[in-house]
Design an enzyme around this catalytic site. Structure first.
Site, short mmCIF file in Angstrom:
data_model
loop_
_atom_site.label_atom_id
_atom_site.label_comp_id
_atom_site.label_asym_id
_atom_site.label_seq_id
_atom_site.Cartn_x
_atom_site.Cartn_y
_atom_site.Cartn_z
N GLU A 277 25.60 -24.43 8.21
CA GLU A 277 24.66 -23.72 8.92
C GLU A 277 23.35 -24.29 8.24
OE1 GLU A 277 24.95 -19.80 8.99
OE2 GLU A 277 26.78 -19.45 9.89
N GLU A 331 20.03 -14.12 19.25
CA GLU A 331 21.21 -13.05 19.55
C GLU A 331 20.64 -11.78 19.34
OE1 GLU A 331 25.08 -14.78 17.69
OE2 GLU A 331 23.34 -16.21 16.99
N LYS A 334 22.42 -8.84 16.76
CA LYS A 334 22.62 -9.19 15.45
C LYS A 334 21.90 -8.09 14.50
CE LYS A 334 23.04 -12.82 13.34
NZ LYS A 334 22.88 -14.19 12.64
#
Length: 430
Positions: A277, A331, A334
């Site tokens: 990531e 998103e 989250k």
């Protein structure tokens, strides 16, 4: 600044393991140009169906995707596309997977039904487990990895699917300068056997690396251009090694390489570090002043260019970096700071959050079955079942710009089992 931990003596074993790494590297690895992937998280109430993701990936030129679970609808959507998947194994499944029978059952339910149409290249077991607060999951991590690898071998899939896990950079107790990189001492009892496992299986050591956290934590001590990977920045020298670091991302990766060497010199000869990531948020809370669309566009464009060009790090200049950009979508579910909900390249409706200044080369895409995994393993991120994350929804990761932590680690021994396993593979390969 504390000195780096002493290294184990170098002898015949590292040389033999270097030969092992060369023997195990598939010929196609050297020609693969598909180095950039993307993370496809689904912690949102307004995200499009998986089928709608495919045109976005193709438009980006990305054919490698990391998932955070094994949702069957998603795996079906990627069937016969040529897109290569890293499938997440949820944290909550690890205890059951530590048993070989549980691992076999999980594979038969979550992997086997989708092969060969869906191209599954790796299983990422848990996400940032070692820096979490669940000791039971921490203890189950390596046994689950071993059981899954063993179950894949019994099914004849160990040469096709790697088994690994993704770590938060918080596993480092010391990270600056990179040459002083060392793991937290309290994590060595877990990391040392994991390094043995990676060396035996040839699987990579994955890290979630975020220069954004370093800059936002110390904006006066870190130049923004250094954190944004700007090509024109002069760089920062490592006073111990004499190497100059042009950007913070390669410094983070080399800090991990040095930590591996400080813990286990022999394993360091064959274990490759890859970025599972990395990204930059486009928006945040009022105090998150670096989280802007402009900075996110600069960082992700620069990261894609850096990786796609096949460049290595100052310490490993001949080892092309591989990285997964975080993330495909913003998103909205989250938890945490507002920045956590704004890492996406796209809004849920499929429109870009910002325009990238770099276009990936055509051969980065694996659509239509092109490309290869590029994994170096003789046998071939975590999340929950709703497409989420098991690290409390936080994509943490940092680069300590301060002096060494008192938690920094000392070396660990290469286990006899690891030596025997690696040498056995070397003999067979010969």
């Amino acid at each position: 600044m504390a000195p780096p931990s002493c290294l184990l003596r170098v002898g015949w074993l590292p040389a033999a393991l270097c030969a092992l790494a060369l023997a195990l590297a598939p010929a196609s690895d050297a020609t693969s140009a598909s180095l950039v992937g993307i993370n496809y998280g689904r912690v949102g109430s307004n995200l499009p169906p998986p089928q709608a993701v495919l045109p976005l990936l193709e438009g980006l030129g990305i054919g490698r995707v990391r998932l955070y679970d094994a949702d069957p609808a998603v795996l079906h959507a990627f069937a016969k596309t040529g897109v290569e998947l890293f499938v997440g194994v949820p944290d909550q499944s690890l205890a059951g997977l530590a048993d070989p029978g549980g691992a076999d059952s999980w594979l038969r339910s979550n992997v086997m039904p989708f092969l060969p149409d869906t191209k599954i290249a790796a299983l990422t077991v848990g996400n940032e487990v070692l820096t979490g607060n669940n000791s039971a999951v921490t203890r189950a991590l390596l046994p689950a990895m071993q059981s899954l690898h063993g179950a894949l071998a019994k099914l004849g899939l160990d040469k096709q699917i790697a088994v690994t896990t993704a770590h938060n950079l918080g596993v480092l107790g010391t990270s600056y300068p990179p040459s002083s990189g060392a793991f937290r001492r309290d994590l060595l009892p877990y990391i040392c056997p994991i390094l043995d496992y990676h060396a035996r299986t040839g699987s990579p050591f994955l890290v979630n690396a975020y220069p954004y956290f370093a800059y936002s934590g110390d904006p006066k001590g870190i130049h923004l251009e250094y954190a944004l990977l700007e090509a024109g920045y002069a760089g920062v020298p490592d006073p111990n090694s004499g190497l100059r670091y042009p950007n913070l991302l390669v410094a983070q990766v080399d800090a991990v390489y040095h930590a591996i060497a400080a813990a286990n010199t022999a394993a360091a000869q064959v274990v490759e570090v890859r970025i599972s990531e990395t990204g930059w948020p486009s928006s945040g809370d009022p105090g998150e002043t670096a989280a802007t669309p402009q900075n996110a566009a600069r960082y992700n464009s620069n990261a894609m260019r850096l990786v796609a060009e096949g460049k290595g790090t100052p310490l490993k200049p001949t080892v092309a970096m591989r990285a997964y950009v975080f993330a495909l979508f913003n998103e909205n579910l989250k938890p945490g700071l507002a920045s956590e909900r704004n890492y996406g390249l796209f809004k849920p409706d499929g429109t870009p959050v910002y325009e990238l200044s770099y276009k990936l080369p055509r051969d980065n895409s694996t659509f239509g079955g092109a490309g290869n995994s590029g994994w170096r393993f003789p046998g071939g991120g975590g999340g929950n079942v709703s497409g989420g994350y098991d690290n409390n929804g936080v994509n943490s990761g940092y680069y300590d710009i301060s002096a060494a932590s008192p938690d920094s680690a000392g070396p660990c021994r290469w286990s006899q089992a690891a030596v025997a396993g690696a040498m056995a593979v070397l003999v067979v390969a010969a």
